[in-house]
Design a protein around this motif. Structure first.
Motif, PDB file in Angstrom:
ATOM      1  N   GLU A   7       0.204  -1.347   0.146  1.00 63.09           N
ATOM      2  CA  GLU A   7      -0.215  -0.035   0.215  1.00 63.09           C
ATOM      3  C   GLU A   7       0.590   1.821  -0.250  1.00 63.09           C
ATOM      4  O   GLU A   7       0.661   2.101  -0.502  1.00 63.09           O
ATOM      5  CB  GLU A   7      -0.566  -0.011   1.152  1.00 63.09           C
ATOM      6  CG  GLU A   7      -2.287   1.045   1.012  1.00 63.09           C
ATOM      7  CD  GLU A   7      -2.148   1.135   3.072  1.00 63.09           C
ATOM      8  OE1 GLU A   7      -2.486   2.403   3.665  1.00 63.09           O
ATOM      9  OE2 GLU A   7      -3.531   0.388   2.968  1.00 63.09           O
ATOM     10  N   ILE A   8       1.768   0.975   0.610  1.00 67.84           N
ATOM     11  CA  ILE A   8       2.743   2.506   0.781  1.00 67.84           C
ATOM     12  C   ILE A   8       3.739   2.532  -0.396  1.00 67.84           C
ATOM     13  O   ILE A   8       3.377   3.761  -0.739  1.00 67.84           O
ATOM     14  CB  ILE A   8       3.630   2.464   1.770  1.00 67.84           C
ATOM     15  CG1 ILE A   8       2.858   2.331   3.363  1.00 67.84           C
ATOM     16  CG2 ILE A   8       4.448   3.116   1.791  1.00 67.84           C
ATOM     17  CD1 ILE A   8       3.941   1.588   4.759  1.00 67.84           C
ATOM     18  N   CYS A   9       3.901   1.639  -1.220  1.00 67.77           N
ATOM     19  CA  CYS A   9       5.014   1.907  -2.474  1.00 67.77           C
ATOM     20  C   CYS A   9       4.184   2.076  -3.969  1.00 67.77           C
ATOM     21  O   CYS A   9       4.206   2.844  -4.208  1.00 67.77           O
ATOM     22  CB  CYS A   9       5.318  -0.012  -2.537  1.00 67.77           C
ATOM     23  SG  CYS A   9       6.930  -0.207  -1.291  1.00 67.77           S
ATOM     24  N   GLU A  10       2.707   1.322  -3.280  1.00 68.79           N
ATOM     25  CA  GLU A  10       1.456   2.192  -4.515  1.00 68.79           C
ATOM     26  C   GLU A  10       1.228   3.037  -4.262  1.00 68.79           C
ATOM     27  O   GLU A  10       1.911   4.238  -5.607  1.00 68.79           O
ATOM     28  CB  GLU A  10       0.118   0.998  -4.549  1.00 68.79           C
ATOM     29  CG  GLU A  10       0.902  -0.540  -4.760  1.00 68.79           C
ATOM     30  CD  GLU A  10       0.701  -0.643  -6.382  1.00 68.79           C
ATOM     31  OE1 GLU A  10      -0.028   0.400  -7.102  1.00 68.79           O
ATOM     32  OE2 GLU A  10       1.308  -1.202  -6.312  1.00 68.79           O
ATOM     33  N   HIS A  11       1.260   3.293  -2.855  1.00 73.92           N
ATOM     34  CA  HIS A  11       0.429   5.475  -2.964  1.00 73.92           C
ATOM     35  C   HIS A  11       1.838   6.155  -3.067  1.00 73.92           C
ATOM     36  O   HIS A  11       2.021   7.405  -3.803  1.00 73.92           O
ATOM     37  CB  HIS A  11      -0.019   5.327  -1.989  1.00 73.92           C
ATOM     38  CG  HIS A  11      -0.072   7.315  -0.914  1.00 73.92           C
ATOM     39  ND1 HIS A  11      -1.626   7.505  -1.852  1.00 73.92           N
ATOM     40  CD2 HIS A  11       0.707   8.024  -0.370  1.00 73.92           C
ATOM     41  CE1 HIS A  11      -0.888   8.729  -0.985  1.00 73.92           C
ATOM     42  NE2 HIS A  11      -0.030   9.112  -0.612  1.00 73.92           N
ATOM     43  N   ASN A  12       3.272   5.571  -3.361  1.00 74.78           N
ATOM     44  CA  ASN A  12       4.468   6.803  -3.654  1.00 74.78           C
ATOM     45  C   ASN A  12       4.731   6.277  -4.245  1.00 74.78           C
ATOM     46  O   ASN A  12       5.743   6.982  -4.865  1.00 74.78           O
ATOM     47  CB  ASN A  12       5.190   6.559  -1.945  1.00 74.78           C
ATOM     48  CG  ASN A  12       4.716   7.473  -0.902  1.00 74.78           C
ATOM     49  OD1 ASN A  12       4.859   8.775  -0.620  1.00 74.78           O
ATOM     50  ND2 ASN A  12       3.980   6.528  -0.270  1.00 74.78           N
ATOM     51  N   ASP A  13       4.901   5.569  -5.573  1.00 77.68           N
ATOM     52  CA  ASP A  13       5.437   5.308  -6.875  1.00 77.68           C
ATOM     53  C   ASP A  13       6.573   4.377  -6.216  1.00 77.68           C
ATOM     54  O   ASP A  13       7.683   5.148  -7.223  1.00 77.68           O
ATOM     55  CB  ASP A  13       5.613   5.906  -7.489  1.00 77.68           C
ATOM     56  CG  ASP A  13       5.548   6.185  -8.845  1.00 77.68           C
ATOM     57  OD1 ASP A  13       4.889   5.068  -9.242  1.00 77.68           O
ATOM     58  OD2 ASP A  13       6.430   6.718  -9.673  1.00 77.68           O
ATOM     59  N   ILE A  14       6.741   3.624  -5.487  1.00 78.74           N
ATOM     60  CA  ILE A  14       8.101   2.776  -4.693  1.00 78.74           C
ATOM     61  C   ILE A  14       8.161   1.801  -5.281  1.00 78.74           C
ATOM     62  O   ILE A  14       7.247   1.301  -5.944  1.00 78.74           O
ATOM     63  CB  ILE A  14       8.332   3.016  -3.765  1.00 78.74           C
ATOM     64  CG1 ILE A  14       8.224   4.586  -3.374  1.00 78.74           C
ATOM     65  CG2 ILE A  14       9.142   1.774  -2.662  1.00 78.74           C
ATOM     66  CD1 ILE A  14       8.371   4.806  -0.979  1.00 78.74           C
ATOM     67  N   LYS A  15       8.892   1.014  -6.190  1.00 77.73           N
ATOM     68  CA  LYS A  15       9.083  -0.015  -7.281  1.00 77.73           C
ATOM     69  C   LYS A  15      10.067  -1.173  -5.795  1.00 77.73           C
ATOM     70  O   LYS A  15      11.234  -1.078  -5.124  1.00 77.73           O
ATOM     71  CB  LYS A  15      10.582   0.595  -8.112  1.00 77.73           C
ATOM     72  CG  LYS A  15      10.108  -0.866  -8.710  1.00 77.73           C
ATOM     73  CD  LYS A  15      10.635  -0.724 -10.115  1.00 77.73           C
ATOM     74  CE  LYS A  15      10.312   0.318 -11.182  1.00 77.73           C
ATOM     75  NZ  LYS A  15      10.454   0.739 -12.150  1.00 77.73           N
TER      76      LYS A  15
END
Length: 273
Positions: free
Chosen positions: A23-31
């Motif tokens: 969820e965090i990575c999707e929200h912040n465009d983190i691969k």
């Protein structure tokens, strides 16, 4: 203290931690991608390795820095989840950061501090290793081995250790004294300096420089493209080049180890608070 979680319960609850990371990575465009034993589990067992007791996630260094910055800046709103590190707890025993569910309590059985960690997923940064495959492998592994020994000694109360060899126990004594004089953080900081050995932008290879004694050289491009998969009912990501990653790290990763080695290997117990 409440009942110890079974391995099946650890798997189930760890998936909730994975959901939060995704969820965090999707929200912040983190691969990011699952890694190590978790990645083997997906490829070989279509889920957890049945006897594995944790999950591993990796990120290229720029993505990792974004993830760490977000977790630190939003610590209160992330509760009960928390990114644990040597910066959040003085007695934290690793350079590796762990994303924890603090509704659970970890009890270490190896004498090291639990530093308030709960149920967790390891977050591995992949740092630059230059353009020559295995170019500094022996030198890096020698440094990492010594520093990890010092970290263990710095946190141990057993001066002579538990090795059956009297000579090795005797050789431990000066390392033990030196380690206690310098302290755990001194040696953990050594790993941080190692991560800045090469320019990230100019490097073809990356690898884990903050954990374990050995270092594997991966091509950076293997982690630049990831794809969605479903792991035990939870959406997560793997490298498009997963087979190359696992072959580089393990060789024949599809053959399970001997039956006697199919046991959890971490030295801790997890309880629900």
């Amino acid at each position: 203290m409440n009942r110890e979680l079974s391995l099946e319960e650890v798997h189930k609850e760890t998936l909730n931690v994975l959901k939060k990371i995704d969820e965090i990575c999707e929200h912040n465009d983190i691969k990011y991608s699952i890694m190590y034993g978790t990645l083997i589990g997906y490829m070989r067992h279509n889920g957890f390795i049945p006897w594995d007791d944790d999950m591993d996630v990796c990120m290229l260094r720029p993505e990792y820095d974004k993830f760490v910055a977000y977790c630190n800046e939003h610590e209160e709103e992330l509760y009960p989840f928390k990114l644990m590190s040597k910066y959040t707890a003085d007695d934290y025993p690793f350079n590796l950061q762990r994303f924890c569910d603090t509704r659970f309590k970890m009890v270490k059985t190896d004498g090291l501090s639990d530093a308030g960690m709960g149920l967790f997923i390891d977050i591995y940064p992949l740092d630059a290793l230059g353009n020559v495959k295995n170019g500094a492998k022996k030198q890096i592994e020698k440094k990492k081995t010594f520093w990890m020994q010092c970290v263990g000694c710095a946190q141990s109360k057993n001066i002579m250790g538990t090795n059956k060899s009297f000579v090795k126990r005797l050789l431990r004594f000066p390392v033990y004294l030196y380690s206690h004089m310098k302290g755990t953080k001194y040696f953990l900081d050594k790993f941080d300096k190692l991560t800045n050995s090469y320019s990230y932008e100019d490097s073809k290879y990356v690898g884990d420089l903050i954990w374990d004694n050995c270092v594997t050289y991966y091509e950076k491009e293997w982690f630049e493209d990831v794809e969605d998969i479903i792991f035990e009912g939870v959406k997560t990501k793997i490298p498009v080049q997963t087979k190359k990653v696992l072959e580089e790290e393990y060789g024949d990763y599809m053959t399970p180890p001997p039956e006697e080695e199919r046991v959890p290997y971490h030295e801790y117990i997890i309880y629900r608070k």
